[in-house]
Design a protein around this motif. Structure first.
Motif, PDB file in Angstrom:
ATOM      1  N   PRO A 369     -37.240   4.117  25.985  1.00  0.00           N
ATOM      2  CA  PRO A 369     -38.061   3.889  24.924  1.00  0.00           C
ATOM      3  C   PRO A 369     -39.733   3.793  24.892  1.00  0.00           C
ATOM      4  CG  PRO A 369     -37.362   1.747  26.184  1.00  0.00           C
ATOM      5  CD  PRO A 369     -36.841   3.037  26.849  1.00  0.00           C
ATOM      6  N   TYR A 370     -40.235   4.135  26.053  1.00  0.00           N
ATOM      7  CA  TYR A 370     -41.554   4.478  26.312  1.00  0.00           C
ATOM      8  C   TYR A 370     -41.996   5.796  25.884  1.00  0.00           C
ATOM      9  CZ  TYR A 370     -41.300  -0.496  28.042  1.00  0.00           C
ATOM     10  OH  TYR A 370     -41.064  -1.879  28.003  1.00  0.00           O
ATOM     11  N   LYS A 490     -39.544  -3.368  21.342  1.00  0.00           N
ATOM     12  CA  LYS A 490     -40.387  -4.074  20.446  1.00  0.00           C
ATOM     13  C   LYS A 490     -41.204  -3.314  19.438  1.00  0.00           C
ATOM     14  CE  LYS A 490     -40.696  -8.668  22.522  1.00  0.00           C
ATOM     15  NZ  LYS A 490     -41.494  -9.730  22.992  1.00  0.00           N
ATOM     16  N   ASN A 491     -41.626  -1.971  20.307  1.00  0.00           N
ATOM     17  CA  ASN A 491     -42.237  -0.824  19.557  1.00  0.00           C
ATOM     18  C   ASN A 491     -41.163  -0.104  18.920  1.00  0.00           C
ATOM     19  OD1 ASN A 491     -43.421   1.216  18.259  1.00  0.00           O
ATOM     20  ND2 ASN A 491     -43.738   2.303  20.307  1.00  0.00           N
ATOM     21  N   TYR A 492     -40.558  -0.571  17.558  1.00  0.00           N
ATOM     22  CA  TYR A 492     -39.389   0.089  17.105  1.00  0.00           C
ATOM     23  C   TYR A 492     -39.543   1.492  16.393  1.00  0.00           C
ATOM     24  CZ  TYR A 492     -41.177  -2.621  12.955  1.00  0.00           C
ATOM     25  OH  TYR A 492     -41.958  -2.862  11.985  1.00  0.00           O
ATOM     26  N   TRP A 493     -40.645   2.142  16.397  1.00  0.00           N
ATOM     27  CA  TRP A 493     -40.941   3.487  15.482  1.00  0.00           C
ATOM     28  C   TRP A 493     -41.230   4.463  16.665  1.00  0.00           C
ATOM     29  CZ3 TRP A 493     -39.370   3.855  11.194  1.00  0.00           C
ATOM     30  CH2 TRP A 493     -39.600   3.146  10.321  1.00  0.00           C
ATOM     31  N   ARG A 494     -40.407   5.632  16.284  1.00  0.00           N
ATOM     32  CA  ARG A 494     -40.861   6.878  17.298  1.00  0.00           C
ATOM     33  C   ARG A 494     -41.557   7.473  16.385  1.00  0.00           C
ATOM     34  NH1 ARG A 494     -35.573   8.755  19.832  1.00  0.00           N
ATOM     35  NH2 ARG A 494     -34.835   9.292  17.710  1.00  0.00           N
ATOM     36  N   GLN A 498     -39.976   7.125   9.652  1.00  0.00           N
ATOM     37  CA  GLN A 498     -38.892   8.194   9.461  1.00  0.00           C
ATOM     38  C   GLN A 498     -37.829   8.179  10.670  1.00  0.00           C
ATOM     39  OE1 GLN A 498     -40.209  12.295   8.425  1.00  0.00           O
ATOM     40  NE2 GLN A 498     -42.448  11.288   8.453  1.00  0.00           N
ATOM     41  N   GLU A 499     -38.422   7.799  11.814  1.00  0.00           N
ATOM     42  CA  GLU A 499     -37.527   7.667  12.845  1.00  0.00           C
ATOM     43  C   GLU A 499     -37.673   6.629  13.800  1.00  0.00           C
ATOM     44  OE1 GLU A 499     -37.625  11.309  15.667  1.00  0.00           O
ATOM     45  OE2 GLU A 499     -37.966  12.664  13.872  1.00  0.00           O
ATOM     46  N   GLN A 500     -36.563   5.768  13.928  1.00  0.00           N
ATOM     47  CA  GLN A 500     -36.800   4.573  14.725  1.00  0.00           C
ATOM     48  C   GLN A 500     -36.797   4.797  16.159  1.00  0.00           C
ATOM     49  OE1 GLN A 500     -33.302   2.007  14.721  1.00  0.00           O
ATOM     50  NE2 GLN A 500     -32.407   3.211  13.019  1.00  0.00           N
ATOM     51  N   ASN A 501     -37.406   4.054  17.057  1.00  0.00           N
ATOM     52  CA  ASN A 501     -37.161   4.128  18.559  1.00  0.00           C
ATOM     53  C   ASN A 501     -35.925   3.454  19.054  1.00  0.00           C
ATOM     54  OD1 ASN A 501     -37.775   4.653  21.193  1.00  0.00           O
ATOM     55  ND2 ASN A 501     -39.254   2.872  21.217  1.00  0.00           N
ATOM     56  N   TRP A 502     -34.957   4.404  19.345  1.00  0.00           N
ATOM     57  CA  TRP A 502     -33.363   3.979  19.539  1.00  0.00           C
ATOM     58  C   TRP A 502     -32.635   4.934  20.065  1.00  0.00           C
ATOM     59  CZ3 TRP A 502     -31.909  -0.523  20.426  1.00  0.00           C
ATOM     60  CH2 TRP A 502     -30.579  -1.059  20.341  1.00  0.00           C
ATOM     61  N   TYR A 503     -31.935   4.419  21.268  1.00  0.00           N
ATOM     62  CA  TYR A 503     -30.943   5.281  22.060  1.00  0.00           C
ATOM     63  C   TYR A 503     -29.822   5.671  21.058  1.00  0.00           C
ATOM     64  CZ  TYR A 503     -27.980   1.410  22.927  1.00  0.00           C
ATOM     65  OH  TYR A 503     -26.964   0.442  22.764  1.00  0.00           O
ATOM     66  N   ASN A 504     -29.326   5.153  20.146  1.00  0.00           N
ATOM     67  CA  ASN A 504     -27.960   5.239  19.460  1.00  0.00           C
ATOM     68  C   ASN A 504     -28.224   5.973  17.937  1.00  0.00           C
ATOM     69  OD1 ASN A 504     -25.406   4.819  17.859  1.00  0.00           O
ATOM     70  ND2 ASN A 504     -24.807   3.362  19.386  1.00  0.00           N
ATOM     71  N   GLU A 505     -27.882   6.742  18.194  1.00  0.00           N
ATOM     72  CA  GLU A 505     -28.087   7.782  16.585  1.00  0.00           C
ATOM     73  C   GLU A 505     -26.642   7.832  15.891  1.00  0.00           C
ATOM     74  OE1 GLU A 505     -30.231  11.141  17.373  1.00  0.00           O
ATOM     75  OE2 GLU A 505     -32.107  10.335  18.103  1.00  0.00           O
ATOM     76  N   THR A 506     -25.879   6.695  15.950  1.00  0.00           N
ATOM     77  CA  THR A 506     -24.485   6.903  15.428  1.00  0.00           C
ATOM     78  C   THR A 506     -24.235   5.794  14.460  1.00  0.00           C
ATOM     79  OG1 THR A 506     -23.812   8.102  17.449  1.00  0.00           O
ATOM     80  CG2 THR A 506     -22.026   7.439  15.759  1.00  0.00           C
ATOM     81  N   TYR A 507     -24.056   4.489  15.245  1.00  0.00           N
ATOM     82  CA  TYR A 507     -23.707   3.435  14.228  1.00  0.00           C
ATOM     83  C   TYR A 507     -24.783   2.319  14.150  1.00  0.00           C
ATOM     84  CZ  TYR A 507     -19.416   5.431  15.634  1.00  0.00           C
ATOM     85  OH  TYR A 507     -18.463   6.168  15.888  1.00  0.00           O
ATOM     86  N   TYR A 508     -25.758   2.011  15.224  1.00  0.00           N
ATOM     87  CA  TYR A 508     -26.397   0.752  15.202  1.00  0.00           C
ATOM     88  C   TYR A 508     -27.767   0.980  14.930  1.00  0.00           C
ATOM     89  CZ  TYR A 508     -21.840  -0.011  17.916  1.00  0.00           C
ATOM     90  OH  TYR A 508     -20.690  -0.068  18.178  1.00  0.00           O
ATOM     91  N   ASN A 509     -28.674   0.085  15.032  1.00  0.00           N
ATOM     92  CA  ASN A 509     -29.947  -0.035  14.908  1.00  0.00           C
ATOM     93  C   ASN A 509     -30.771  -0.900  15.846  1.00  0.00           C
ATOM     94  OD1 ASN A 509     -30.476   1.399  11.869  1.00  0.00           O
ATOM     95  ND2 ASN A 509     -28.720   0.027  11.798  1.00  0.00           N
ATOM     96  N   ASN A 510     -32.022  -0.174  16.043  1.00  0.00           N
ATOM     97  CA  ASN A 510     -32.965  -1.286  16.898  1.00  0.00           C
ATOM     98  C   ASN A 510     -33.121  -2.744  16.258  1.00  0.00           C
ATOM     99  OD1 ASN A 510     -35.404  -2.412  18.071  1.00  0.00           O
ATOM    100  ND2 ASN A 510     -36.105  -0.745  18.640  1.00  0.00           N
ATOM    101  N   PRO A 511     -32.625  -3.670  17.115  1.00  0.00           N
ATOM    102  CA  PRO A 511     -32.656  -5.112  16.320  1.00  0.00           C
ATOM    103  C   PRO A 511     -34.219  -5.288  15.628  1.00  0.00           C
ATOM    104  CG  PRO A 511     -31.598  -5.227  18.543  1.00  0.00           C
ATOM    105  CD  PRO A 511     -32.439  -3.828  18.526  1.00  0.00           C
ATOM    106  N   TYR A 512     -35.200  -5.067  16.540  1.00  0.00           N
ATOM    107  CA  TYR A 512     -36.487  -5.348  15.965  1.00  0.00           C
ATOM    108  C   TYR A 512     -36.651  -4.517  14.606  1.00  0.00           C
ATOM    109  CZ  TYR A 512     -37.531  -7.707  20.218  1.00  0.00           C
ATOM    110  OH  TYR A 512     -37.642  -8.591  21.215  1.00  0.00           O
ATOM    111  N   TYR A 513     -36.144  -3.201  14.614  1.00  0.00           N
ATOM    112  CA  TYR A 513     -36.399  -2.657  13.419  1.00  0.00           C
ATOM    113  C   TYR A 513     -35.447  -3.044  12.216  1.00  0.00           C
ATOM    114  CZ  TYR A 513     -35.388   2.037  10.941  1.00  0.00           C
ATOM    115  OH  TYR A 513     -35.179   2.801   9.847  1.00  0.00           O
TER     116      TYR A 513
END
Length: 739
Positions: A369-370, A490-494, A498-513
């Protein structure tokens, strides 16, 4: 011989030392006021003394109030001897008590005292209890209220009877004692608020009612008063929600009760709009019989709320604050933290939680995530406390200031309450402000009671609960493995918006997002007020006119950025809903109350008009947002969807009640009500945003007729033009095109 004399000297010294130590010993009584028997027990318990006395001679049940709770034995002995008129002597470890000579003389001077016990009306009280204070001596009154008892001049008679105030009378030199007992009005005349805000004695009611004082509701103040009713009313089920900013649901014997505030059954009020510091009492009417005067609206019972007025003379200012903290859960599901996301022993971060074994030195291709890249990293259970680490300390602080003034002709009260509720999730917070002003006035035969309350409530986000991709508990606990640490996200923007900082691009979202970008916000305003005037026409006839109004306006907004999973639209979304409405309730009553010998008659006839109107307008974007991060209907990719509805209803009523009572012992009530309702014209329409060449500012929406209506009036349309707009109108509809 010398040895024998030495041993005798030692024994005598020890005996004297023991006696001296016992006399100087300090004992502590359970309280300053105890019975003589308790004193004797404590002396034997805390020292080496044994107390000897005769039950026939001494009244050990007599209460003595000592000057100290903790003192030396000899001090207590002297004090009990003086106050109970006893004498004592101690030999070795024995203390022997007996009556003093003066007490014996007093006992020999005992005499018979006679008398009667009556109520304030001169009626004899049968079975009244007369006892000698501190003794087991006593008697009861006969059928004529007479009693006779052998007492001494220093005795005190205690006269008591159920529902009457207890009275104490010293005997002194009296030989005849006649007693008049006053009724215990708090017991006999318990007043409760019944239907239409009318106060009656509880014993005169033929149905179940239960009362809760305002002090019980304000002891521990929560966000919603309904929560404070939990367990306080028999038959009232309070179903509290564990979700943030969710009011409890109330059901009375399985049905939803009617809420009545200061005698007004508002159409849009709930207990959530009443501050606990403003409540004088709550009376719960159980069942249709209790609330029949409200017709169909009160068929399941009613919750009657009476708010406070100025009760103390002069100017009074009160400030109070209450804060509660909450952390964690009462019950928590146990989940595994030994395996990564995935299944079949293979690491896969997108689904299931039975992947590779953790904490055994294995590595896998994981999201960083960094750096926003996928790279080989150790598989460890660093996120096994993700839910705990994501949560924040929750608390509720409730602050109130009230000012009251009471004078000769009436009273005034104003109160300001602020409730701040910080939830256990980030960005979960609620501000709630309640401002109320009320007063009453009485002059000769005229009485006026009025009040107005303003409620303001706003919350930035209500998502994060429930089952689904937006539920924190499911995301953090059930649907993802423990190989990632939520604190790293905690830094939820990539790419912002437009793009969230997150490993799962299928079902779930970054909780801070979810907490800060997928929002469901609410802003709420409500005003309710009432005025009630009554005029005493004759001592037995009174006319009352009362009217109450509530008005509310709500702004609800839903939005999610481009790239959100499990939200309303992955391409971006914005929806605005503005419910609003009002209700008016007006009563007019003629009330009579008269007494004929032993029969009391009271009743009333009245009429009621109840009107309410609710409006809802909803607009939302379609097929995503044109500009990332710009939440507006103007940014809708396709023509926004919009709809509106209006509902109205009016109910007219006639009602009445007749009550008969005989000697305040037998009661008969007859109640009747007749309602007739008229459903006023309601409307539900679809709206659209017109445009010219697809390049106009979407600033105004207007109602359009259905295709059938348009066909019928197609020849009646006219068109006009200004520098910025084109108008197409007929007698019913208007369309504005912005150019």
């Amino acid at each position: 011989m010398k040895v024998t004399l030495f041993m005798m000297f030692v024994c005598a010294f020890q005996l004297l030392a023991t006696t001296g130590n016992a006399q100087n010993a300090t004992i502590e009584l359970p309280s300053r006021s105890v019975t003589v028997e308790t004193l004797f027990h404590e002396i034997e318990k805390q020292t080496d003394y044994l107390v000897v006395y005769s039950n026939r001679e001494l009244n050990v049940k007599e209460h003595i109030t000592f000057s100290k709770k903790k003192a030396q034995v000899y001090e207590l002995l002297n004090e009990v001897a003086e106050k109970a008129q006893l004498k004592y002597e101690h030999t070795n470890n024995y203390i022997v008590f007996s009556k003093s000579e003066h007490a014996k003389e007093m006992q020999q001077t005992k005499r018979t005292v006679t008398g009667t016990v009556k109520d304030k009306n001169g009626e004899a009280i049968i079975g009244a209890n007369i006892s000698v204070k501190g003794q087991n001596t006593g008697t009861i009154t006969d059928i004529d209220g007479h009693f006779s008892l052998n007492v001494s001049p220093r005795d005190v008679l205690v006269i008591s009877f159920i529902s009457y105030k207890t009275k104490e009378i010293p005997v002194s030199s009296n030989t005849v004692i006649n007693v008049v007992l006053q009724e215990e009005t708090e017991v006999l005349d318990e007043v409760v608020v019944t239907a239409l805000g009318i106060k009656r004695e509880e014993k005169a009611l033929g149905y179940a009612i239960q009362k809760v004082g305002g002090e019980k509701l304000a002891a521990v103040k929560s966000v919603d008063v309904g929560t404070a009713l939990t367990g306080k009313i028999a038959g009232l089920n309070v179903r509290n929600s564990t979700e943030f900013n969710t009011s409890p649901s109330l059901s009375l014997r399985g049905e939803s009760p009617l809420l009545v505030i200061d005698g007004v059954p508002y159409g849009n009020m709930s207990l959530n709009e009443v501050a606990s510091d403003d409540i004088e009492s709550i009376d719960v009417l159980k069942g249709a019989t209790a609330s029949a005067l409200y017709g169909a609206r009160g068929a399941s019972g009613a919750i009657m709320v009476t708010t406070k007025r100025g009760s103390e003379e002069g100017l009074n200012i009160s400030i109070n604050s209450n804060t509660m903290f909450n952390s964690g859960y009462l019950k928590f599901p146990k989940v595994q933290s030994s395996y990564s996301g995935g299944q079949g022993g293979q690491y896969n971060p997108t689904d299931f939680v039975w992947g590779d074994k953790l904490d055994i030195g294995r590595t896998a291709l994981q999201y960083d995530p960094y750096t926003y890249e996928w790279r080989e990293m150790p598989l460890t259970s660093k996120g096994k406390n993700n839910l705990k680490n994501f949560q924040e300390l929750g608390f509720v602080t409730n602050n109130n200031i009230s000012v009251t003034q009471k004078g000769k002709y009436g009273s005034f009260r104003t109160s300001l309450t602020h409730v701040y509720n910080k939830g256990q999730w980030p960005n979960a917070k609620l501000n709630k402000v309640t401002l109320t002003t009320s007063g009453n006035m009485h002059y000769k035969g005229f009485d006026l009671d009025a009040g107005i309350t303003y409620n303001k409530r706003f919350s930035p986000n209500g998502t994060g609960s429930g089952y689904g991709g937006l539920g924190y508990i499911y995301n953090l606990l059930a649907w993802s493995g423990p190989e990632w640490d939520v604190r790293d996200y905690k830094n939820y923007w990539r790419v912002k918006d437009q793009e969230q900082n997150w490993y799962n691009e299928t079902y779930y979202n970054n909780p801070y997002y979810i907490a800060n970008e997928i929002l469901s916000s609410t802003e709420y305003d409500k005003v309710n007020g009432f005025a009630s005037g009554s005029y005493t026409i004759t001592p037995w006839l009174k006319a009352t006119l009362r009217s109450g109004l509530d008005v509310y306006s709500t702004r609800k907004e839903w939005r999610n950025p481009i790239g959100a999973y499990g939200a309303w639209d992955k391409k971006g979304y914005n929806e605005l809903q503005t419910p609003n409405g009002y209700s008016i309730n007006t009563d007019f009553m003629l009330m009579a109350n008269h007494k004929f010998s032993n029969i009391s008659v009271d009743g009333f006839i009245g009429s009621n008009i109840y009107f309410y109107q609710d409006n809802t307008h909803t607009s939302y974007t379609k097929n995503g947002l044109l500009v990332p991060g710009f939440y507006s209907l103007n940014a809708s990719v396709d023509t926004p969807g919009t709809s509106a509805s209006i509902s109205k209803k009016q109910t007219n009523s006639l009602f009445g009640k007749l009550s008969l009572a005989w000697k305040s012992l037998l009661f008969l009530d007859v109640t009747g009500r007749n309602d007739w309702s008229s459903s006023l014209p309601s409307d539900t329409r679809s709206y659209f945003y017109p445009s010219v060449a697809g390049s106009v500012v979407l600033s105004e929406f207007i109602p359009m007729p259905s295709f059938f209506d348009f066909w019928k009036v197609r020849g009646a349309w006219t068109m006009s033009k200004t520098d910025t707009s084109v108008y197409v109108t007929n007698n019913t509809y208007s369309v504005r095109f912005i150019i």
